[in-house]
Motif scaffolding. Structure first.
Motif, PDB file in Angstrom:
ATOM      1  N   ILE A 136      30.861  38.583  42.486  1.00 56.12           N
ATOM      2  CA  ILE A 136      32.051  39.233  41.951  1.00 56.12           C
ATOM      3  C   ILE A 136      32.540  38.400  40.779  1.00 56.12           C
ATOM      4  O   ILE A 136      32.751  37.197  40.910  1.00 56.12           O
ATOM      5  N   GLY A 137      32.726  39.045  39.624  1.00 55.27           N
ATOM      6  CA  GLY A 137      33.280  38.378  38.452  1.00 55.27           C
ATOM      7  C   GLY A 137      34.191  39.327  37.709  1.00 55.27           C
ATOM      8  O   GLY A 137      33.753  40.392  37.274  1.00 55.27           O
ATOM      9  N   ASN A 138      35.482  38.965  37.587  1.00 51.69           N
ATOM     10  CA  ASN A 138      36.473  39.832  36.936  1.00 51.69           C
ATOM     11  C   ASN A 138      36.502  41.224  37.564  1.00 51.69           C
ATOM     12  O   ASN A 138      36.538  42.246  36.866  1.00 51.69           O
ATOM     13  N   ASN A 139      36.453  41.247  38.903  1.00 48.27           N
ATOM     14  CA  ASN A 139      36.473  42.498  39.689  1.00 48.27           C
ATOM     15  C   ASN A 139      35.248  43.370  39.462  1.00 48.27           C
ATOM     16  O   ASN A 139      35.235  44.554  39.801  1.00 48.27           O
ATOM     17  N   ASP A 140      34.219  42.798  38.880  1.00 45.68           N
ATOM     18  CA  ASP A 140      32.946  43.489  38.694  1.00 45.68           C
ATOM     19  C   ASP A 140      32.013  43.061  39.828  1.00 45.68           C
ATOM     20  O   ASP A 140      31.508  41.934  39.836  1.00 45.68           O
TER      21      ASP A 140
END
Length: 382
Positions: free
Chosen positions: A281-285
């Motif tokens: 998960i990165g920046n809600n991605d």
């Protein structure tokens, strides 16, 4: 639903056997576990249907849809799936679902493979205090410490692998196992001191293992993931793949364009539907990859958490959220976790989220208990 075959008349049995294999299979996967076991003894046809390689997967998938999933913690290092009837109400004040005494384990769980648990009565990173627990026989097999284990002050990574022998020696279990203890380092190293215990000889042996591409362990990932006969350790740049039988190792790079820091901090390594998967998960991605062949990852899911139904805004804004697990059979389902907000079931196929109540303010370490095929045998420990 219960299929009582004890007093069935010949005409009833004849009518049942007129059903196709597909219909019979649909009946069997909806039966309670004990009833399914009994059905294996009725006739060769039923035995063949229930013993087919695909049946355990279909059975568990059906049970998951018929019953409500819950989580329970055997230790701070391990998260377990289970099933309760959907109409069962839990007291909101009870956070930990009680375990059946048949599978109660006293000690931290630090490995699982082919129905056996590796546990530790001490801090598992210290390299001693291990024992193997069989939940069906309720037997503990204590592992002696390797030489000089008590004198070491460094941290160790731990792996556990169990296999079923093709033949059973008289007086011995038909399952053998390996306990692997690796002197871990968060610096890039090309050689590792490895201690290996094999149940067949009941002895440890020390090996200096070489890794051509080098490997650095990731913080908090000192437990391995056993998959298809290999142990997998998460690293700061790659995954270490170790064969405890032939004592060779290699590495698998993280997916292309994946952020190694995100995978280490907020990601997860496990399997679903028989394939290895990794998520981050990165920046809600939220992204999920599947390993097709060694070194070749395929992106199977990519979802913006802000667009998922019923996922609280506070969860999306929480920096310390992460992937907490994969469903063992449904590739669309992942479990999301944060210490503040608890655990959520996220269906990446429908973009719908369901909260699992009672697990907020609980910390879980990134470790997956792999559910192997259900042993459909008539056993007192079932």
């Amino acid at each position: 639903m219960f299929l009582d075959i004890s007093y069935s008349s010949p005409s009833v049995m004849s009518s049942i056997n007129n059903l196709s294999d597909d219909v019979m299979g649909e009946i069997f996967i909806r039966l309670p576990f004990r009833s399914t076991v009994k059905c294996k003894c009725v006739c060769k046809r039923w035995l063949g249907l229930i013993s087919s390689p695909s049946f355990p997967t279909e059975f568990v998938s059906s049970q998951y849809s018929l019953f409500k999933a819950y989580f329970t913690f055997l230790s701070p290092h391990q998260l377990m799936f289970g099933f309760f009837p959907s109409d069962l109400n839990f007291n909101a004040q009870i956070h930990k679902v009680p375990l059946s005494p048949a599978i109660l384990i006293k000690g931290d769980v630090c490995g699982y493979s082919n129905g056996l648990f590796l546990c530790c009565s001490n801090r598992f990173t210290r390299g001693w205090g291990y024992f193997v627990y069989d939940p069906f026989t309720k037997e503990c097999n204590h592992i002696p410490p390797f030489p000089d284990a008590h004198k070491e002050t460094c941290l160790y990574a731990v792996g556990f692998l169990s296999q079923i022998n093709d033949f059973e020696e008289e007086g011995n279990s038909n399952r053998c196992f390996w306990v692997v203890v690796v002197r871990s380092s968060m610096r890039m190293k090309y050689e590792f001191e490895v201690e290996v215990f094999y149940s067949g000889t009941r002895t440890w042996r020390q090996i200096l293992m070489s890794c051509v591409d080098g490997f650095a362990f990731a913080p908090h990932w000192f437990l391995s993931f056993a998959f298809e006969g290999y142990l997998h350790f998460m690293g700061s740049r790659s995954i270490l793949v170790l064969d405890p039988i032939f004592m060779i190792c290699t590495t698998i790079d993280y997916p292309e364009n994946a952020d190694a820091m995100n995978i280490m901090s907020f990601g997860y390594l496990g399997c679903s539907g028989g394939t290895m998967r990794i998520a981050d998960i990165g920046n809600n991605d939220l992204r999920v990859w599947e390993l097709l062949i060694p070194g070749k990852w395929h992106l199977v899911h990519r979802t913006n958490l802000n667009l998922m139904e019923h996922l609280p805004t506070r969860f999306c804004s929480n920096y310390c959220k992460r992937v907490g697990g994969f469903h063992p059979y449904d590739g669309d389902i992942v479990y999301l976790h944060s210490y503040v907000d608890g655990i959520y079931t996220a269906n990446l196929g429908t973009n719908k989220v369901v909260p699992i109540s009672g697990y907020d303010k609980f910390d879980i370490s990134p470790f997956q208990l792999e559910l192997s095929s259900i042993p459909l045998a008539d056993n007192d420990g079932k």
